[in-house]
Design an enzyme around this catalytic site. Structure first.
Site, PDB file in Angstrom:
ATOM      1  N   ILE A  34      87.520  51.826  25.390  1.00  0.00           N
ATOM      2  CA  ILE A  34      86.679  51.629  24.435  1.00  0.00           C
ATOM      3  C   ILE A  34      87.113  52.259  23.051  1.00  0.00           C
ATOM      4  O   ILE A  34      87.276  51.796  21.953  1.00  0.00           O
ATOM      5  CB  ILE A  34      85.353  52.000  24.603  1.00  0.00           C
ATOM      6  CG1 ILE A  34      84.708  51.048  25.970  1.00  0.00           C
ATOM      7  CG2 ILE A  34      84.249  51.715  23.552  1.00  0.00           C
ATOM      8  CD1 ILE A  34      84.278  49.558  25.680  1.00  0.00           C
ATOM      9  N   THR A 110      81.980  58.791  30.844  1.00  0.00           N
ATOM     10  CA  THR A 110      80.772  59.497  31.450  1.00  0.00           C
ATOM     11  C   THR A 110      80.437  59.003  32.588  1.00  0.00           C
ATOM     12  O   THR A 110      79.718  58.130  33.061  1.00  0.00           O
ATOM     13  CB  THR A 110      79.570  59.114  30.405  1.00  0.00           C
ATOM     14  OG1 THR A 110      79.586  57.749  30.183  1.00  0.00           O
ATOM     15  CG2 THR A 110      79.669  60.109  29.114  1.00  0.00           C
ATOM     16  N   THR A 145      78.199  56.323  26.743  1.00  0.00           N
ATOM     17  CA  THR A 145      76.887  56.190  27.128  1.00  0.00           C
ATOM     18  C   THR A 145      76.356  57.154  27.942  1.00  0.00           C
ATOM     19  O   THR A 145      76.833  57.696  28.822  1.00  0.00           O
ATOM     20  CB  THR A 145      76.866  54.873  28.299  1.00  0.00           C
ATOM     21  OG1 THR A 145      77.706  53.945  27.611  1.00  0.00           O
ATOM     22  CG2 THR A 145      75.607  54.458  28.785  1.00  0.00           C
ATOM     23  N   LYS A 233      70.549  50.988  25.552  1.00  0.00           N
ATOM     24  CA  LYS A 233      71.825  50.839  26.147  1.00  0.00           C
ATOM     25  C   LYS A 233      71.675  50.761  27.662  1.00  0.00           C
ATOM     26  O   LYS A 233      72.085  49.857  28.476  1.00  0.00           O
ATOM     27  CB  LYS A 233      72.799  51.860  25.519  1.00  0.00           C
ATOM     28  CG  LYS A 233      74.072  51.904  26.618  1.00  0.00           C
ATOM     29  CD  LYS A 233      75.132  50.886  26.409  1.00  0.00           C
ATOM     30  CE  LYS A 233      76.073  50.875  27.590  1.00  0.00           C
ATOM     31  NZ  LYS A 233      77.346  50.327  27.552  1.00  0.00           N
ATOM     32  N   ASN A 237      71.910  47.233  30.722  1.00  0.00           N
ATOM     33  CA  ASN A 237      72.733  47.406  31.885  1.00  0.00           C
ATOM     34  C   ASN A 237      72.013  47.585  33.251  1.00  0.00           C
ATOM     35  O   ASN A 237      72.415  46.914  34.094  1.00  0.00           O
ATOM     36  CB  ASN A 237      73.763  48.618  31.663  1.00  0.00           C
ATOM     37  CG  ASN A 237      74.839  47.946  31.013  1.00  0.00           C
ATOM     38  OD1 ASN A 237      74.828  46.863  30.532  1.00  0.00           O
ATOM     39  ND2 ASN A 237      75.731  48.870  30.709  1.00  0.00           N
ATOM     40  N   GLY A 284      80.766  46.867  40.331  1.00  0.00           N
ATOM     41  CA  GLY A 284      81.674  48.113  39.915  1.00  0.00           C
ATOM     42  C   GLY A 284      81.974  48.172  38.418  1.00  0.00           C
ATOM     43  O   GLY A 284      80.945  47.649  37.524  1.00  0.00           O
ATOM     44  N   CYS A 287      80.156  51.011  33.798  1.00  0.00           N
ATOM     45  CA  CYS A 287      78.993  50.971  33.115  1.00  0.00           C
ATOM     46  C   CYS A 287      77.840  50.724  34.309  1.00  0.00           C
ATOM     47  O   CYS A 287      77.029  51.529  34.526  1.00  0.00           O
ATOM     48  CB  CYS A 287      78.787  49.787  32.204  1.00  0.00           C
ATOM     49  SG  CYS A 287      79.932  50.184  30.747  1.00  0.00           S
ATOM     50  N   TYR A 351      87.566  45.082  39.237  1.00  0.00           N
ATOM     51  CA  TYR A 351      85.990  45.178  39.324  1.00  0.00           C
ATOM     52  C   TYR A 351      85.517  43.906  38.831  1.00  0.00           C
ATOM     53  O   TYR A 351      84.302  43.186  38.793  1.00  0.00           O
ATOM     54  CB  TYR A 351      85.046  46.483  39.117  1.00  0.00           C
ATOM     55  CG  TYR A 351      85.141  46.644  37.439  1.00  0.00           C
ATOM     56  CD1 TYR A 351      83.917  45.884  36.939  1.00  0.00           C
ATOM     57  CD2 TYR A 351      85.828  47.162  36.611  1.00  0.00           C
ATOM     58  CE1 TYR A 351      83.766  46.037  35.268  1.00  0.00           C
ATOM     59  CE2 TYR A 351      85.834  47.224  35.121  1.00  0.00           C
ATOM     60  CZ  TYR A 351      84.729  46.744  34.519  1.00  0.00           C
ATOM     61  OH  TYR A 351      84.794  46.922  33.281  1.00  0.00           O
TER      62      TYR A 351
END
Ligand SMILES: NC(=O)c1ccc[n+]([C@@H]2O[C@H](COP(=O)([O-])OP(=O)(O)OC[C@H]3O[C@@H](n4cnc5c(N)ncnc54)[C@H](O)[C@@H]3O)[C@@H](O)[C@H]2O)c1
Length: 461
Positions: A34, A110, A145, A233, A237, A284, A287, A351
């Protein structure tokens, strides 16, 4: 020597002028999946950008002109452009990179540890380094995140330090802009997905909004604070992780009841308020699984009970690799074979489809279960040819190996695998067992061709 005013002291017209004159300088810490595209977008907008990373190999490779993210369409061209224009460079020199910049964007990993506890050590160690080495007057934006309250408590505490050498508001501004792009389509997502902007104060939020508006053409949604932005966020997810768990559990039930989940989903999605999700080998990536555990960890602070719904969803999704192997065992038994001693080809290790990324891929679990059952495992993935993946050397090409295979598992829905024809597989494989964890093969064609086919949630025809 730079003579520009400290960014945190700028008013509206001064920040706009610093952007338009291209005097504003950016630093992105963590230039991975990212962070690198983010840094390239800043550079492409005309702002001089430096990317800091502890991975020196990556830094050297980038500075030698090699773009590492081959599966991110569009960024290869932007990379060449901004490197040629000298708008972007990489460094592992933290102090120099940070202190030559006005804005510091954090795109650090993270992950979670083996006990599924969120691991914020990269962000916290960078907070400590910023405390120790950063000059004052910088604007810090966290894109990683994290769970709500992490920024305003844990991160801020270390950044300010006990000595209060740096004080929020006086010496730096702090805000968040949680990243929501999807690997493999980051440029596309950066052009369409609105961004959330949360900050510790209105002035900082205004500064971030002005800068991001210059770089990204999307809507910037103001959030009342950092924790709300981070909650949004996580909510999106966890919503997805849970919905997939629901469909996976339905798949397990339908499989036994003679109902085909794919037929159900095709019809269900004609209803305007049904959002379709699909069953598979598992969930997977860096995130979804992590974000659910971040939400569980966050919730612990406010309730004596566990966040049972999310925890159960995780359990179901984590069960799917085992279920995939159960389907394989059942299909092998049909032709009097067993897992032990069989040779099984796993197609796909990423993934998700069409990306080169194996972070928390459920395929790793599948391979581990197969190996522990005495299976001779072969793996092939068009994005990982001839490389060591999950302790196995991946194949250069799989077709010539089909003659040795008792079965195969389609584990990732890469485009290349969508063309697999049942007749072809039947003619090439030693034993024609096919486990389709992505339901991409036509079940009727598979049966007619003589494959011993199992899809997830499909039952036997
Ligand atoms: N990959 C995704 O799909 C995705 C999507 C949206 C948000 N995110 C979030 O974005 C953040 C970054 O994720 P990513 O997938 O880009 O991770 P990544 O692992 O691809 O990249 C992180 C980079 O940070 C570097 N790094 C680690 N510790 C460092 C340190 N102390 N100092 C400097 N550099 C350091 C690593 O070497 C690596 O290059 C995470 O919080 C993730 O949850 C990821």
């Amino acid at each position: 020597m730079r003579i520009m005013k400290r960014i945190t002291d700028m008013n509206d017209s001064e920040i706009v002028e610093s952007i338009q004159s291209r005097r504003l300088t950016i630093c992105v810490i963590g230039i991975g999946r990212i962070g690198l595209p983010t840094a390239l977008s800043f550079a492409n907008s005309g702002l001089s950008t430096v990317g800091i990373d502890i991975n020196e190999k990556l830094v050297n490779s980038i500075n030698s002109g090699n773009f590492p993210l081959k599966d991110e369409p569009g960024y290869d061209v932007i990379f060449d452009k901004v490197i040629n224009e000298k708008k972007f460079r990489a460094t592992s020199n933290f102090s120099e990179g940070v202190n030559s910049s006005d804005v510091i964007v954090l795109s650090l990993p993270t992950p979670m540890n083996e006990k599924n506890i969120p691991d914020y050590s990269a962000l916290l160690s960078v907070a400590q380094k910023l405390h120790d080495e950063m000059f004052d007057g910088k604007l810090i934006i966290i894109e990683s995140t994290v769970e709500p309250n992490f920024v305003e408590k844990n991160f801020l505490e270390i950044l300010e330090g006990n000595d209060k050498k740096l004080k929020l508001g006086n010496h730096f501004g702090l805000g968040v802009c949680p990243e929501t792009a999807n690997p493999g389509q980051i440029l596309n997502d950066f052009e369409i997905l609105p961004r959330l902007v949360g900050a510790m104060d209105n002035h900082t939020q205004n500064l971030i909004t002005k800068i991001y508006k210059h770089v990204f053409t999307v809507d910037l949604i103001p959030m009342p604070n950092c924790k709300t932005a981070n909650a949004v966020k996580l909510t999106t997810n966890v919503f997805r992780d849970l919905n997939i768990a629901f469909i996976n559990e339905l798949a397990l039930i339908f499989e036994k009841s003679g109902i085909d989940i794919m037929t159900v989903l095709e019809a269900a999605k004609t209803k305007y308020n049904f959002q379709v999700h699909y069953p598979s080998v598992g969930v997977g990536g860096p995130c979804l699984p992590v974000n659910s555990y971040q939400m569980i960890n966050f919730a612990k602070n406010f309730t004596s009970k566990t966040f049972g719904l999310v925890e159960n969803g995780r359990k179901i999704n984590e069960k799917m690799p085992f279920h995939t192997v159960n389907l394989l065992e059942d299909a092998l038994n049909e032709i009097n074979l067993s897992l032990s001693g069989s040779t099984i080809l796993v197609l796909g290790v990423s993934y998700k489809p069409d990306v080169k990324d194996i972070q928390l891929s459920p395929v790793e679990k599948v391979i581990e279960i197969l190996k522990s059952n005495g299976v001779n495992v072969l793996i092939y993935d068009p994005y990982f040819k001839n490389s060591e993946i999950f302790g196995i050397k991946s194949l250069e090409d799989f077709v010539s190996h089909l003659k040795n295979c008792d079965g195969l598992i389609i584990a990732t829905a890469h485009k290349d695998f969508h063309n697999l024809e049942s007749k072809f597989l039947k003619s090439k494989m030693k034993n024609p067992v096919v486990i389709d964890s992505k339901n991409i093969i036509d079940q009727h064609l598979a049966k007619n061709a003589g494959l011993i086919y199992r899809g997830i949630g499909r039952g036997k025809l």
